[in-house]
Design a protein around this motif. Structure first.
Motif, PDB file in Angstrom:
ATOM      1  N   UNK A 135     -15.895   5.222  12.464  1.00  0.00           N
ATOM      2  CA  UNK A 135     -15.421   4.525  13.307  1.00  0.00           C
ATOM      3  C   UNK A 135     -14.402   3.588  12.764  1.00  0.00           C
ATOM      4  N   UNK A 136     -14.152   3.388  11.524  1.00  0.00           N
ATOM      5  CA  UNK A 136     -13.354   2.306  10.721  1.00  0.00           C
ATOM      6  C   UNK A 136     -12.025   3.365   9.924  1.00  0.00           C
ATOM      7  N   UNK A 137     -11.116   2.377   9.594  1.00  0.00           N
ATOM      8  CA  UNK A 137     -10.110   3.012   9.078  1.00  0.00           C
ATOM      9  C   UNK A 137     -10.536   2.949   7.596  1.00  0.00           C
ATOM     10  N   UNK A 138      -9.728   3.462   6.728  1.00  0.00           N
ATOM     11  CA  UNK A 138      -9.830   3.498   5.502  1.00  0.00           C
ATOM     12  C   UNK A 138      -9.885   2.302   4.624  1.00  0.00           C
ATOM     13  N   UNK A 139      -8.835   1.627   5.171  1.00  0.00           N
ATOM     14  CA  UNK A 139      -9.074   0.170   4.524  1.00  0.00           C
ATOM     15  C   UNK A 139     -10.080  -0.625   5.004  1.00  0.00           C
ATOM     16  N   UNK A 164      -7.428   3.792  -4.809  1.00  0.00           N
ATOM     17  CA  UNK A 164      -6.732   5.126  -5.085  1.00  0.00           C
ATOM     18  C   UNK A 164      -6.551   6.018  -3.816  1.00  0.00           C
ATOM     19  N   UNK A 165      -7.175   5.776  -2.973  1.00  0.00           N
ATOM     20  CA  UNK A 165      -7.172   6.522  -1.427  1.00  0.00           C
ATOM     21  C   UNK A 165      -6.539   5.514  -0.271  1.00  0.00           C
ATOM     22  N   UNK A 166      -5.850   4.250  -0.749  1.00  0.00           N
ATOM     23  CA  UNK A 166      -5.397   3.533   0.112  1.00  0.00           C
ATOM     24  C   UNK A 166      -3.902   3.419   0.160  1.00  0.00           C
ATOM     25  N   UNK A 167      -3.105   3.062   1.338  1.00  0.00           N
ATOM     26  CA  UNK A 167      -1.774   3.004   1.407  1.00  0.00           C
ATOM     27  C   UNK A 167      -1.460   1.490   0.819  1.00  0.00           C
ATOM     28  N   UNK A 168      -0.107   1.402   0.509  1.00  0.00           N
ATOM     29  CA  UNK A 168       0.250   0.210  -0.264  1.00  0.00           C
ATOM     30  C   UNK A 168      -0.233  -1.133   0.601  1.00  0.00           C
ATOM     31  N   UNK A 169      -0.154  -1.275   1.710  1.00  0.00           N
ATOM     32  CA  UNK A 169      -0.520  -2.464   2.490  1.00  0.00           C
ATOM     33  C   UNK A 169      -2.046  -2.746   2.246  1.00  0.00           C
ATOM     34  N   UNK A 170      -2.867  -1.684   2.673  1.00  0.00           N
ATOM     35  CA  UNK A 170      -4.192  -1.796   2.109  1.00  0.00           C
ATOM     36  C   UNK A 170      -4.679  -2.023   0.797  1.00  0.00           C
ATOM     37  N   UNK A 176      -5.626  -8.658  -3.263  1.00  0.00           N
ATOM     38  CA  UNK A 176      -5.918 -10.122  -2.485  1.00  0.00           C
ATOM     39  C   UNK A 176      -7.120 -10.698  -2.455  1.00  0.00           C
ATOM     40  N   UNK A 177      -8.227  -9.786  -2.109  1.00  0.00           N
ATOM     41  CA  UNK A 177      -9.746 -10.097  -1.952  1.00  0.00           C
ATOM     42  C   UNK A 177     -10.154 -10.376  -3.368  1.00  0.00           C
ATOM     43  N   UNK A 178      -9.871  -9.444  -4.505  1.00  0.00           N
ATOM     44  CA  UNK A 178     -10.451  -9.494  -5.664  1.00  0.00           C
ATOM     45  C   UNK A 178      -9.734 -10.796  -6.350  1.00  0.00           C
ATOM     46  N   UNK A 179      -8.426 -11.208  -6.208  1.00  0.00           N
ATOM     47  CA  UNK A 179      -7.828 -12.303  -6.789  1.00  0.00           C
ATOM     48  C   UNK A 179      -8.788 -13.736  -6.192  1.00  0.00           C
ATOM     49  N   UNK A 180      -8.971 -13.593  -4.835  1.00  0.00           N
ATOM     50  CA  UNK A 180      -9.697 -14.890  -4.171  1.00  0.00           C
ATOM     51  C   UNK A 180     -11.006 -14.780  -4.899  1.00  0.00           C
ATOM     52  N   UNK A 181     -11.724 -13.759  -5.302  1.00  0.00           N
ATOM     53  CA  UNK A 181     -13.121 -13.763  -6.040  1.00  0.00           C
ATOM     54  C   UNK A 181     -13.047 -14.469  -7.367  1.00  0.00           C
ATOM     55  N   UNK A 182     -11.930 -14.180  -7.876  1.00  0.00           N
ATOM     56  CA  UNK A 182     -11.833 -15.042  -9.313  1.00  0.00           C
ATOM     57  C   UNK A 182     -11.366 -16.335  -9.209  1.00  0.00           C
ATOM     58  N   UNK A 197       2.052  -1.854 -10.693  1.00  0.00           N
ATOM     59  CA  UNK A 197       2.137  -3.091  -9.920  1.00  0.00           C
ATOM     60  C   UNK A 197       1.061  -3.902  -9.551  1.00  0.00           C
ATOM     61  N   UNK A 198      -0.293  -2.981  -9.262  1.00  0.00           N
ATOM     62  CA  UNK A 198      -1.208  -3.955  -9.218  1.00  0.00           C
ATOM     63  C   UNK A 198      -1.974  -4.464 -10.391  1.00  0.00           C
ATOM     64  N   UNK A 199      -1.917  -3.707 -11.369  1.00  0.00           N
ATOM     65  CA  UNK A 199      -2.440  -4.178 -12.836  1.00  0.00           C
ATOM     66  C   UNK A 199      -1.517  -5.513 -13.105  1.00  0.00           C
ATOM     67  N   UNK A 200      -0.262  -5.681 -12.732  1.00  0.00           N
ATOM     68  CA  UNK A 200       0.333  -6.683 -12.998  1.00  0.00           C
ATOM     69  C   UNK A 200      -0.137  -7.950 -12.343  1.00  0.00           C
TER      70      UNK A 200
END
Length: 217
Positions: A135-139, A164-170, A176-182, A197-200
């Motif tokens: 019932x949930x979206x991929x993101x 790998x299976x997500x669109x750019x927005x997700x 963003x979540x990973x950055x907040x965790x650190x 771009x994400x690695x950067x």
């Protein structure tokens, strides 16, 4: 450390890798396909053992641990997010997040439910607690997978191509979540990604080529 798969002929997939990661670091592991990125992550995450050398977690030589001790350490101190969410379809979102806590057995039932609910709320998934994965979206599924990885309050989160299976927005939401965790919680995050771009967005990038670390900075 190195990792060689038995032959014939033997194949070395990680060669003389030396890597120290401090608390609170946000690290990207990059490199071409087949360079050993996931293999390195599995070694760091104690999902595989090196053929030579060792992996230290909190200063402990994991090569000296038995299988049950290793499993317990991995469950208590490490969290994992993969390219596919691996949520159990017959369980609700809340129950999927509860699985690691029930396995570790550190909290009683009310405390586990409270923590699972709090994690879902933190990731903007409160309304999905009683829904099933289909019932949930991929993101949303990937955010549930992150909540599950955080269930036992791990010091280190390891993610293998989590966007790998997500669109750019997700994909941006996940990072963003990973950055907040650190930055906000001081957790260590190591993420394998092919997206430059994400690695950067990480503060440290480790590049592998043919199983060797060729740059680290």
């Amino acid at each position: 450390m190195s990792r060689t798969l038995p032959g014939p002929p033997p194949v070395t997939i990680i060669q003389d890798a030396s890597l120290a990661v401090a608390a609170g670091e946000f690290v990207a592991v990059t490199g071409p396909s087949g360079s050993g990125k996931s293999s390195l992550l599995y070694l760091l995450g104690l999902l595989d053992r090196p053929s030579s050398g060792t992996v230290l977690v909190d200063g402990r030589d994991t090569g000296r641990l038995g299988r049950s001790e290793l499993d317990r350490l991995r469950l208590a101190r490490l969290g994992f997010v993969f390219q596919f969410h691996f949520l159990l379809p017959e369980f609700t979102t809340l129950d999927n997040v509860l699985i690691p806590m029930r396995k570790l057995g550190r909290l009683d039932a009310p405390a586990m439910r409270a923590r699972a609910q709090a994690l879902l709320e933190r990731l903007n998934l409160a309304e999905a607690a009683r829904k099933y994965p289909e019932q949930l979206s991929g993101g949303m599924r990937q955010r549930v997978a992150i909540a599950r990885a955080l269930a036992n309050d791990p010091a280190l989160l390891l993610a293998d191509e989590p966007t790998g299976n997500l669109d750019t927005a997700n994909a941006r939401i996940v990072f963003d979540i990973f950055e907040r965790l650190t930055t906000e919680e001081g957790r260590t995050v190591i993420v394998v990604t092919h997206d430059p771009d994400l690695a950067a967005r990480t503060r440290r990038r480790v590049q592998l080529v043919d199983g060797r670390i060729v740059s680290d900075g």
